[in-house]
Design a protein around this motif. Structure first.
Motif, short mmCIF file in Angstrom:
data_model
loop_
_atom_site.label_atom_id
_atom_site.label_comp_id
_atom_site.label_asym_id
_atom_site.label_seq_id
_atom_site.Cartn_x
_atom_site.Cartn_y
_atom_site.Cartn_z
N VAL A 106 6.90 6.86 5.27
CA VAL A 106 6.05 6.61 6.43
C VAL A 106 6.49 7.56 7.54
O VAL A 106 7.67 7.58 7.91
CB VAL A 106 6.17 5.15 6.91
CG1 VAL A 106 5.29 4.90 8.13
CG2 VAL A 106 5.80 4.18 5.79
N GLU B 44 0.84 -1.20 0.00
CA GLU B 44 0.00 0.00 0.00
C GLU B 44 0.87 1.25 0.00
O GLU B 44 1.76 1.39 0.86
CB GLU B 44 -0.89 -0.05 1.25
CG GLU B 44 -1.90 1.03 1.36
CD GLU B 44 -2.96 0.98 0.28
OE1 GLU B 44 -3.66 -0.04 0.17
OE2 GLU B 44 -3.07 1.97 -0.46
N ASP C 176 -0.39 4.35 0.26
CA ASP C 176 -1.01 5.37 1.11
C ASP C 176 -1.07 4.91 2.56
O ASP C 176 -1.00 3.71 2.84
CB ASP C 176 -2.43 5.67 0.61
CG ASP C 176 -2.41 6.27 -0.79
OD1 ASP C 176 -1.54 7.12 -1.05
OD2 ASP C 176 -3.24 5.85 -1.62
N PRO C 177 -1.20 5.87 3.50
CA PRO C 177 -1.30 5.48 4.92
C PRO C 177 -2.41 4.46 5.15
O PRO C 177 -3.43 4.48 4.46
CB PRO C 177 -1.62 6.81 5.62
CG PRO C 177 -1.04 7.86 4.72
CD PRO C 177 -1.23 7.33 3.32
N ILE C 178 -2.18 3.56 6.11
CA ILE C 178 -3.18 2.53 6.40
C ILE C 178 -3.79 2.79 7.77
O ILE C 178 -3.16 3.38 8.64
CB ILE C 178 -2.60 1.11 6.31
CG1 ILE C 178 -1.39 0.92 7.25
CG2 ILE C 178 -2.19 0.80 4.87
CD1 ILE C 178 -0.81 -0.49 7.23
N ARG D 246 3.04 -1.14 4.04
CA ARG D 246 3.29 0.16 3.42
C ARG D 246 4.56 0.14 2.61
O ARG D 246 5.49 -0.58 2.90
CB ARG D 246 3.42 1.25 4.50
CG ARG D 246 2.15 1.78 5.10
CD ARG D 246 1.31 2.53 4.09
NE ARG D 246 2.10 3.44 3.26
CZ ARG D 246 2.50 4.66 3.62
NH1 ARG D 246 2.19 5.14 4.80
NH2 ARG D 246 3.19 5.42 2.78
#
Lengths: 78, 154
Positions: free
Chosen positions: B85, B5, B7-9, B81
């Motif tokens: 981050v 991913e 994008d932020p999770i 991710r």
């Protein structure tokens, strides 16, 4: 010519991630990469990963002009 | 299911969806790995994960398959991710569902050990002390080796 990919610290040290390099074996490609002394130091460390056409290989093997060869340091996910 | 991913999770949302409408599951174990503000005395401003999209997911899928084959699981989710981050943000989320708790605990532990030592991801920390590429710690390798010792011989 084979397409060579670098990941992680290798790409950082070399200043590139992808280029074509003349060579018909993994060792021949490593020798060309090792002309860059900083990259040579990294490549020589234990745990360096070599992946040919998305299959991890150990030791030397032949590579063709259409092949993709990746070199990377030990992984560090999680 | 495993996925990479950019994008932020949101671990809470992922866990809520994972546990929703389960009637066959007796145990769900989840793990969230967060980006620390300092490692080994080095302050961390940003963590960056390099990945090889396509290949990284393929290896992660193999790790999922190995985990499912080894433990009696009903479901498994791993989201990792890549890219930048921020400190305090999740790096990885793993959830496993099983009929009973033991398989769920062990499978989550096993999958995290495998992700840390086999998933093609490379961590870089940037901070006031400069740039640092992270390599597996001896403890990570020792953790992963625990499972090899108990794997059945073919």
């Amino acid at each position: 010519m084979p397409r060579v990919l670098l990941f992680g610290a290798f790409a950082d040290v070399a200043g590139w991630r992808e280029r074509t390099i003349a060579g018909d074996t993994v060792e021949a490609l490593r020798a060309v990469l090792s002309e860059d002394a900083r990259l040579a130091d990294r490549l020589a460390r234990p745990g360096t990963l070599t992946v040919v056409n998305q299959i991890m290989v150990r030791g030397d093997c032949a590579v063709g002009p259409e092949d993709e060869v990746a070199f990377a340091p030990p992984v560090s996910g999680g | 299911m495993v996925r990479l991913e950019a994008d932020p999770i949101d671990p809470a949302a992922l866990l809520a969806r994972f546990t929703c409408d389960r009637t066959d599951v007796g145990a769900v174990v989840s793990f969230t790995g967060l980006c620390r503000a300092a490692t080994d005395g080095h302050s961390v401003g940003t963590l960056t994960l390099d990945a090889w999209p396509g290949y990284t997911e393929r290896i992660m899928a193999g790790l999922e398959a190995g985990t499912r084959a080894r433990f009696d699981l009903i479901d498994l989710l791993a989201v990792h991710r890549w890219g930048e981050v921020a400190v305090g943000q999740p790096i990885v989320f793993v959830a496993v569902a099983a009929t009973h708790r033991r398989a769920a605990f062990e499978a989550a532990d096993y999958l995290m050990d495998r992700l840390k030592t086999r998933a093609p991801l490379w961590k870089r920390e940037d901070g006031p002390g400069g740039r640092r590429w992270i390599e597996p710690r001896p403890s990570d390798l020792a953790d992963a080796a625990r499972w090899t010792r108990t794997e059945p011989t073919p």
